[in-house]
Write a protein that holds these residues in place. Structure first.
Motif, short mmCIF file in Angstrom:
data_model
loop_
_atom_site.label_atom_id
_atom_site.label_comp_id
_atom_site.label_asym_id
_atom_site.label_seq_id
_atom_site.Cartn_x
_atom_site.Cartn_y
_atom_site.Cartn_z
N PRO A 21 45.27 35.75 53.89
CA PRO A 21 45.00 35.69 55.33
C PRO A 21 45.51 36.96 56.01
CG PRO A 21 46.84 34.26 54.79
CD PRO A 21 46.37 34.88 53.50
N GLU A 55 46.23 43.41 60.36
CA GLU A 55 46.87 44.05 59.20
C GLU A 55 46.14 45.33 58.82
OE1 GLU A 55 49.64 43.02 58.22
OE2 GLU A 55 49.80 40.84 58.22
N ASN A 109 41.51 33.66 66.42
CA ASN A 109 42.78 33.45 65.73
C ASN A 109 43.09 31.95 65.63
OD1 ASN A 109 46.04 33.17 66.22
ND2 ASN A 109 45.49 34.72 64.75
N HIS A 121 48.04 31.25 60.83
CA HIS A 121 48.22 31.49 59.39
C HIS A 121 47.79 30.32 58.51
CE1 HIS A 121 51.31 31.86 55.94
NE2 HIS A 121 50.17 32.37 55.57
N ALA A 175 44.01 29.87 58.59
CA ALA A 175 43.31 30.98 57.94
C ALA A 175 43.42 30.81 56.42
CB ALA A 175 43.90 32.31 58.38
N ALA A 234 49.31 39.21 53.33
CA ALA A 234 48.77 40.56 53.29
C ALA A 234 49.85 41.64 53.14
CB ALA A 234 47.96 40.83 54.55
N ASP A 235 51.08 41.31 53.53
CA ASP A 235 52.13 42.34 53.49
C ASP A 235 52.73 42.51 52.10
OD1 ASP A 235 53.56 40.05 53.29
OD2 ASP A 235 54.42 40.16 55.29
N LYS A 287 66.11 35.08 60.17
CA LYS A 287 65.08 34.39 59.40
C LYS A 287 65.72 33.49 58.33
CE LYS A 287 60.48 34.71 58.37
NZ LYS A 287 59.31 35.18 59.04
N ARG A 302 58.42 43.89 54.00
CA ARG A 302 57.04 44.09 54.37
C ARG A 302 56.65 45.55 54.09
NH1 ARG A 302 53.02 43.10 58.01
NH2 ARG A 302 52.76 40.88 58.35
N GLU A 308 54.12 44.87 61.37
CA GLU A 308 55.21 43.99 61.77
C GLU A 308 54.93 42.54 61.39
OE1 GLU A 308 55.12 45.31 65.76
OE2 GLU A 308 55.80 47.17 64.82
N SER A 309 56.01 41.76 61.31
CA SER A 309 55.86 40.33 61.04
C SER A 309 55.07 39.71 62.18
CB SER A 309 57.23 39.68 60.96
OG SER A 309 57.07 38.27 60.93
N LYS A 310 54.09 38.86 61.83
CA LYS A 310 53.29 38.19 62.85
C LYS A 310 53.92 36.86 63.22
CE LYS A 310 50.44 41.57 62.29
NZ LYS A 310 51.20 42.17 61.19
N LYS A 316 56.40 31.18 66.96
CA LYS A 316 55.52 30.68 65.90
C LYS A 316 56.32 29.98 64.81
CE LYS A 316 51.32 33.42 66.06
NZ LYS A 316 50.46 34.38 65.38
N1 UDP Z 1 48.74 35.65 59.67
C1 UDP Z 1 47.50 35.10 60.03
N2 UDP Z 1 47.36 34.57 61.29
C2 UDP Z 1 48.38 34.55 62.21
C3 UDP Z 1 49.64 35.09 61.81
C4 UDP Z 1 49.77 35.61 60.54
O1 UDP Z 1 46.57 35.09 59.23
O2 UDP Z 1 48.17 34.07 63.32
C5 UDP Z 1 48.90 36.22 58.32
C6 UDP Z 1 49.47 37.61 58.27
O3 UDP Z 1 48.48 38.59 58.37
C7 UDP Z 1 50.14 37.64 56.90
C8 UDP Z 1 50.58 36.20 56.71
O4 UDP Z 1 49.83 35.42 57.64
O5 UDP Z 1 49.23 37.95 55.87
C9 UDP Z 1 52.07 36.03 56.96
O6 UDP Z 1 52.44 36.62 58.18
P1 UDP Z 1 53.73 37.52 58.33
O7 UDP Z 1 53.88 38.42 57.17
O8 UDP Z 1 53.62 38.16 59.67
O9 UDP Z 1 54.86 36.42 58.33
P2 UDP Z 1 56.35 36.53 57.72
O10 UDP Z 1 56.24 37.09 56.33
O11 UDP Z 1 57.08 37.43 58.64
O12 UDP Z 1 56.82 35.12 57.73
#
Ligand code: UDP
Ligand code: MG
Length: 327
Positions: A14, A18, A81, A84, A87, A105-106, A142, A209, A213-215, A220
């Protein structure tokens, strides 16, 4: 090394805004997939699916470009949108393959263990969880919030796999069963263990990452945690009932004590504090109780509408690579 080709796999990613990281992610995944095919852990026709979750930057253009360049890349664009979890669900429902691996994706999740996941799959496991062995790369906040979530979920009797996010392999059979869950309050980490299929775990180290940036904002994260708890447990409602009973008993005792003081002791005039504090206390308690009950009513409201969990706007790539089914 065997000459028999491996299973056809789908890697589901997802993506929300990105664009910066996608070329790098795609390159690494293509390399990993090539290696898996050489080791006969994955077969020809395996694809990488990027799901664009309503990005506002050039993510979809990037995905289209990558899909044009590489026949092993496919794209699915959602209309807006959805978040996550949705998606990811969209990707799992739309992707083809005997086994699907989901990851972010990260590339914070070590793609080196996809091979281990596939080895477990080939021994007959339908679900393989990727479990982090340490969270050193996560921020202190986190780590702390994750610990709080797991503690709370444990106490409420919700079974989740600890330190497992959404990095996992699911067999086609598991995906088929998952497709029967239509809940609007989607919390895949809670649902997948409920499928009850044979499962295994592989551990890995979560890294920083790669870019962007973290989404997951604090908002959320809290919303995901609340969803995880309220979608799987009605314990908070019971907790309120218990608290109500407790407060009732305490106030009864206090009342009796006040009566006793008024009748048998001199000058024991109940003061301002003893009048006002309980009002605040109960007011707070009631607001809290209404809030929690409302949370569940809201959830029910969302569920009964049975809205689609995701909507696909367009797709790209992939199809030319899908071998025709024999016969
Ligand atoms: N993502 C998404 N929709 C959203 C938020 C995040 O598809 O509304 C995807 C984002 O692109 C990534 C994955 O969900 O591939 C995890 O997000 P992120 O890395 O920002 O989260 P973290 O690792 O900080 O928990
Ligand atoms: Mg991340």
């Amino acid at each position: 090394m065997t000459s028999k080709p491996g299973p056809r796999i789908g890697i589901v990613v997802p993506c929300c805004n990105e664009e910066k990281i996608l070329p790098l992610t795609a390159a690494r995944l293509l390399e990993a997939l090539g290696q898996l095919i050489r080791e006969a852990l994955a077969g020809p026709g395996s694809l990488i699916y990027f799901v664009d979750d309503g990005s506002s930057d050039g993510t979809w253009d990037e995905i289209s470009r990558l899909a044009e360049q590489h026949e092993q890349i496919a794209g699915i664009k959602l209309t807006r949108n959805f978040g996550h979890q949705y998606a990811l669900y969209a990707g799992l429902m739309e992707a083809e393959g005997d086994a699907l691996v989901s990851l972010d994706a990260d590339l914070q999740d070590d793609i080196g263990v996809i091979g281990d996941m596939l080895r477990e799959f080939l021994t007959g496991k339908d679900i393989v969880y990727g479990v982090r062995d340490d969270r050193a790369s996560d921020t202190r906040f986190k780590r702390w919030s994750a610990a709080a979530h797991y503690w709370f979920a444990d106490k409420l009797g919700i079974s989740t796999v600890r330190n497992h996010a959404d990095y996992r392999l699911m067999s086609r059979a598991a995906i088929r069963l998952l497709s029967r869950y239509h809940e609007a309050n989607l919390y895949l980490r809670g649902i997948v263990p409920l499928l009850g299929l044979p499962s295994a775990e592989v551990t890995y180290r979560r890294t920083e990452r790669l870019a962007g940036e973290s989404k997951y904002s604090i908002g959320k994260m809290i919303s995901l945690s609340l969803r995880g708890i309220t979608s799987f447990s009605i314990m908070p409602l019971r907790f309120i009932t218990a608290m109500g009973i407790l407060v009732f008993i305490i106030s009864l005792i206090l009342g009796l004590w006040a009566l006793h003081a008024a009748l048998f002791r001199e000058g024991a005039v109940p003061g301002w504090a003893s009048t006002v504090i309980p009002i605040y206390l109960l007011g707070g308690l009631q607001l809290f109780a209404i809030g929690v009950a409302g949370e569940y009513i809201g959830k029910t409201y969302m569920e009964v509408k049975r809205r689609p969990l995701y909507l696909v706007e367009s797709r790209c790539g992939g199809s030319k690579n899908v071998p025709d089914a024999p016969g």
